[in-house]
Design an enzyme around this catalytic site. Structure first.
Site, PDB file in Angstrom:
ATOM      1  N   ASP A 231       0.868  -1.168   0.000  1.00 29.17           N
ATOM      2  CA  ASP A 231       0.000   0.000   0.000  1.00 29.17           C
ATOM      3  C   ASP A 231       0.917   1.235   0.000  1.00 29.17           C
ATOM      4  O   ASP A 231       2.069   1.155   0.449  1.00 29.17           O
ATOM      5  CB  ASP A 231      -0.884  -0.034   1.243  1.00 29.17           C
ATOM      6  CG  ASP A 231      -1.631   1.259   1.448  1.00 29.17           C
ATOM      7  OD1 ASP A 231      -2.358   1.675   0.536  1.00 29.17           O
ATOM      8  OD2 ASP A 231      -1.467   1.871   2.518  1.00 29.17           O
TER       9      ASP A 231
ATOM     10  N   ARG B  85      -7.863  13.347   6.207  1.00 36.32           N
ATOM     11  CA  ARG B  85      -7.549  11.947   5.911  1.00 36.32           C
ATOM     12  C   ARG B  85      -8.746  11.030   6.188  1.00 36.32           C
ATOM     13  O   ARG B  85      -9.043  10.115   5.402  1.00 36.32           O
ATOM     14  CB  ARG B  85      -6.344  11.505   6.739  1.00 36.32           C
ATOM     15  CG  ARG B  85      -5.963  10.030   6.597  1.00 36.32           C
ATOM     16  CD  ARG B  85      -5.615   9.647   5.176  1.00 36.32           C
ATOM     17  NE  ARG B  85      -5.092   8.271   5.103  1.00 36.32           N
ATOM     18  CZ  ARG B  85      -4.978   7.573   3.987  1.00 36.32           C
ATOM     19  NH1 ARG B  85      -5.333   8.107   2.821  1.00 36.32           N
ATOM     20  NH2 ARG B  85      -4.491   6.340   4.016  1.00 36.32           N
TER      21      ARG B  85
END
Length: 247
Positions: A9, A40
């Site tokens: 990731d 976020r």
């Protein structure tokens, strides 16, 4: 099975999403921390909601929309130049300090990124950080127009690398991503950067919970989704030894 590919990731795993705090604080003094955390959280939420709604727009759109939401909900006024300067930070996120050495130690394997990021975002970030010299592929979920942790996103690994899931080790520090990859059938190493003991201590040290502490409580602890990763490490620096042992 022998590990032939290691797939990472990007955001939160190789790259520190908290490194946007410098630019958010510079643009809005006193608000940098709260902007960083809400941004976020909403960025991820928008990716998941768009997948569920089947109204895909790429991660660049999710990133802009979530920042706009954040500034609006905090009542902060901004101009286009300020907004663009904050968004641009996503092409210049800081690598975790142990990222380069870890990848260099495993260069005998195929190394790739599988990310929710849009191709333009990812390619710029990888190039700006110098990881383009170490990675065999940078894979965006945009090819299937569905965000992780949808199973269709993880099928891109075999499509691009031509390596079956049984020979892939997937690395993420995001619990939801680690669970998604494991549910899909990949071997998974989860990077536990915040121990539960540290999390518990942070919550009792102050009468008020700081925005970063709340983010860590929501996004850094292993989720209860009925699956668990195969391996739990505490940083990228531990990964070469794990891969060597598995090999």
């Amino acid at each position: 099975m022998t590990i032939k590919a290691i797939v990472f990731d990007a955001y939160g795993t190789l790259y520190d999403v908290q490194s946007v705090a410098d630019v958010t604080e510079d643009a809005f003094p006193g608000y940098g921390d709260i902007i960083t955390q809400i941004w976020r959280i909403k960025q991820l939420e928008y990716s998941w909601l768009r997948t569920l709604m089947r109204r895909y727009q790429d991660f660049a759109v999710a990133t802009r929309d979530s920042l706009a939401y954040t500034l609006r909900c905090l009542g902060l006024q901004y101009d286009e130049a300020t907004f663009a300067r904050i968004i641009d930070k996503y092409q210049h996120l800081a690598l975790y300090p142990d990222a380069v050495a870890a990848l260099e130690a495993m260069k005998d394997k195929k190394l790739a990124i599988l990310s929710n990021g849009s191709p333009d975002m990812l390619n710029a970030l990888v190039r700006n950080s110098g990881l383009d010299r170490l990675l065999d592929a940078t894979i965006s979920v945009d090819a299937h127009k569905v965000f992780k942790p949808a199973p269709e996103a993880y099928t891109l690994i075999e499509e691009v690398l031509k390596i079956p899931p049984a020979e892939v080790l997937f690395i993420s520090s995001n619990p939801w991503d680690a669970c998604g990859a494991k549910a899909f059938g990949l071997s998974v190493a989860w990077i536990e950067r915040v121990a539960p003991e540290a999390m518990a201590l942070a919550c009792v040290e102050s009468e008020t919970v700081a925005p970063l502490t709340m983010f860590k409580a929501l996004r850094t602890q292993m989720d209860e989704l009925g699956v668990v990763p195969d391996h739990r490490i505490h940083g990228l620096s531990e990964l070469p030894a794990l891969v060597s042992a598995r090999s």
